[in-house]
Design a protein around this motif. Structure first.
Motif, PDB file in Angstrom:
ATOM      1  N   THR A   1       0.480  -0.977  -0.265  1.00 47.92           N
ATOM      2  CA  THR A   1      -0.363  -0.425   0.080  1.00 47.92           C
ATOM      3  C   THR A   1       0.672   1.429  -0.248  1.00 47.92           C
ATOM      4  O   THR A   1       0.570   2.414  -0.431  1.00 47.92           O
ATOM      5  CB  THR A   1      -0.689   0.066   1.502  1.00 47.92           C
ATOM      6  OG1 THR A   1      -0.295   0.063   2.603  1.00 47.92           O
ATOM      7  CG2 THR A   1      -1.759  -0.926   1.096  1.00 47.92           C
ATOM      8  N   ASN A   2       2.665   1.279   0.541  1.00 52.28           N
ATOM      9  CA  ASN A   2       2.817   2.517   0.165  1.00 52.28           C
ATOM     10  C   ASN A   2       2.802   3.215   1.086  1.00 52.28           C
ATOM     11  O   ASN A   2       2.460   4.377   1.677  1.00 52.28           O
ATOM     12  CB  ASN A   2       3.308   2.822  -1.554  1.00 52.28           C
ATOM     13  CG  ASN A   2       3.283   1.712  -2.254  1.00 52.28           C
ATOM     14  OD1 ASN A   2       4.577   1.600  -1.376  1.00 52.28           O
ATOM     15  ND2 ASN A   2       3.365   2.121  -3.010  1.00 52.28           N
ATOM     16  N   ASP A   3       2.628   3.099   2.936  1.00 54.20           N
ATOM     17  CA  ASP A   3       1.867   3.504   3.786  1.00 54.20           C
ATOM     18  C   ASP A   3       2.510   2.852   4.684  1.00 54.20           C
ATOM     19  O   ASP A   3       2.321   1.701   4.845  1.00 54.20           O
ATOM     20  CB  ASP A   3       0.379   3.912   3.698  1.00 54.20           C
ATOM     21  CG  ASP A   3      -0.192   5.035   4.582  1.00 54.20           C
ATOM     22  OD1 ASP A   3       0.656   6.201   5.090  1.00 54.20           O
ATOM     23  OD2 ASP A   3      -1.143   5.585   4.064  1.00 54.20           O
ATOM     24  N   TRP A   4       2.450   4.067   5.813  1.00 53.24           N
ATOM     25  CA  TRP A   4       2.204   2.785   7.658  1.00 53.24           C
ATOM     26  C   TRP A   4       1.467   2.893   7.883  1.00 53.24           C
ATOM     27  O   TRP A   4       0.747   3.108   7.932  1.00 53.24           O
ATOM     28  CB  TRP A   4       3.214   4.139   8.159  1.00 53.24           C
ATOM     29  CG  TRP A   4       4.676   4.216   7.446  1.00 53.24           C
ATOM     30  CD1 TRP A   4       5.260   5.723   6.559  1.00 53.24           C
ATOM     31  CD2 TRP A   4       6.003   3.970   8.312  1.00 53.24           C
ATOM     32  NE1 TRP A   4       6.723   5.220   6.726  1.00 53.24           N
ATOM     33  CE2 TRP A   4       6.792   4.261   7.792  1.00 53.24           C
ATOM     34  CE3 TRP A   4       5.836   2.567   9.502  1.00 53.24           C
ATOM     35  CZ2 TRP A   4       8.394   4.111   7.450  1.00 53.24           C
ATOM     36  CZ3 TRP A   4       7.480   1.874   9.082  1.00 53.24           C
ATOM     37  CH2 TRP A   4       7.970   2.851   8.544  1.00 53.24           C
TER      38      TRP A   4
ATOM     39  N   TYR B   1      -1.800   8.146   0.737  1.00 58.21           N
ATOM     40  CA  TYR B   1      -1.253   7.643   0.328  1.00 58.21           C
ATOM     41  C   TYR B   1      -1.411   6.900  -0.777  1.00 58.21           C
ATOM     42  O   TYR B   1      -1.459   5.768  -0.877  1.00 58.21           O
ATOM     43  CB  TYR B   1       0.501   7.640   0.095  1.00 58.21           C
ATOM     44  CG  TYR B   1       1.095   8.036  -1.003  1.00 58.21           C
ATOM     45  CD1 TYR B   1       1.603   9.845  -1.465  1.00 58.21           C
ATOM     46  CD2 TYR B   1       1.784   6.952  -1.481  1.00 58.21           C
ATOM     47  CE1 TYR B   1       2.493   9.432  -2.219  1.00 58.21           C
ATOM     48  CE2 TYR B   1       2.490   7.228  -2.771  1.00 58.21           C
ATOM     49  CZ  TYR B   1       2.775   8.494  -3.243  1.00 58.21           C
ATOM     50  OH  TYR B   1       3.110   8.999  -4.392  1.00 58.21           O
ATOM     51  N   SER B   2      -1.860   7.642  -2.358  1.00 57.98           N
ATOM     52  CA  SER B   2      -2.547   7.284  -3.177  1.00 57.98           C
ATOM     53  C   SER B   2      -1.432   7.364  -4.060  1.00 57.98           C
ATOM     54  O   SER B   2      -1.079   8.520  -4.890  1.00 57.98           O
ATOM     55  CB  SER B   2      -4.103   7.637  -4.348  1.00 57.98           C
ATOM     56  OG  SER B   2      -3.906   6.868  -4.843  1.00 57.98           O
TER      57      SER B   2
ATOM     58  N   GLY C   1      -4.555  -1.241  12.441  1.00 58.02           N
ATOM     59  CA  GLY C   1      -4.317  -1.143  10.724  1.00 58.02           C
ATOM     60  C   GLY C   1      -4.714  -0.018  10.151  1.00 58.02           C
ATOM     61  O   GLY C   1      -4.771   0.106   8.838  1.00 58.02           O
ATOM     62  N   GLU C   2      -5.113   0.787  10.751  1.00 56.63           N
ATOM     63  CA  GLU C   2      -4.947   2.337   9.727  1.00 56.63           C
ATOM     64  C   GLU C   2      -4.152   2.972   9.211  1.00 56.63           C
ATOM     65  O   GLU C   2      -2.766   2.877  10.401  1.00 56.63           O
ATOM     66  CB  GLU C   2      -5.269   2.921  11.837  1.00 56.63           C
ATOM     67  CG  GLU C   2      -4.660   4.016  11.287  1.00 56.63           C
ATOM     68  CD  GLU C   2      -4.981   5.941  12.255  1.00 56.63           C
ATOM     69  OE1 GLU C   2      -5.652   7.071  12.623  1.00 56.63           O
ATOM     70  OE2 GLU C   2      -5.674   4.806  13.416  1.00 56.63           O
TER      71      GLU C   2
END
Length: 74
Positions: free
Chosen positions: A40-43, A55-56, A49-50
């Motif tokens: 997902t390229n996110d923390w 980021y998209s 799980g939030e």
């Protein structure tokens, strides 16, 4: 080359502080634990799980990464 400057520094001199700064440590008792998810390229928060940034990735960057950087071995 005698008398010529071959190497010279560049920049500026910082002023010398008269009093050193003292930093106080704070003990955290309540904090969130985050883990990076490459899909997902996110923390993501490990307990809920939030997503941290939501980021998209733009499609042109995704294509660039898939075709040039993410090489899959055969």
């Amino acid at each position: 080359m005698k008398g010529k400057r071959i190497f010279d520094r560049f920049g500026f001199n910082l002023p010398i502080e008269s009093k050193p700064k003292h930093y106080h440590a704070t003990l955290l008792e309540s904090f969130k634990e985050w883990e990076f998810n490459a899909k997902t390229n996110d923390w993501n928060n490990t307990s809920t799980g939030e997503a941290l940034t939501q980021y998209s990735m733009p499609s042109n960057l995704q294509a660039l990464l898939e075709n040039n950087i993410y090489c899959k071995s055969k």
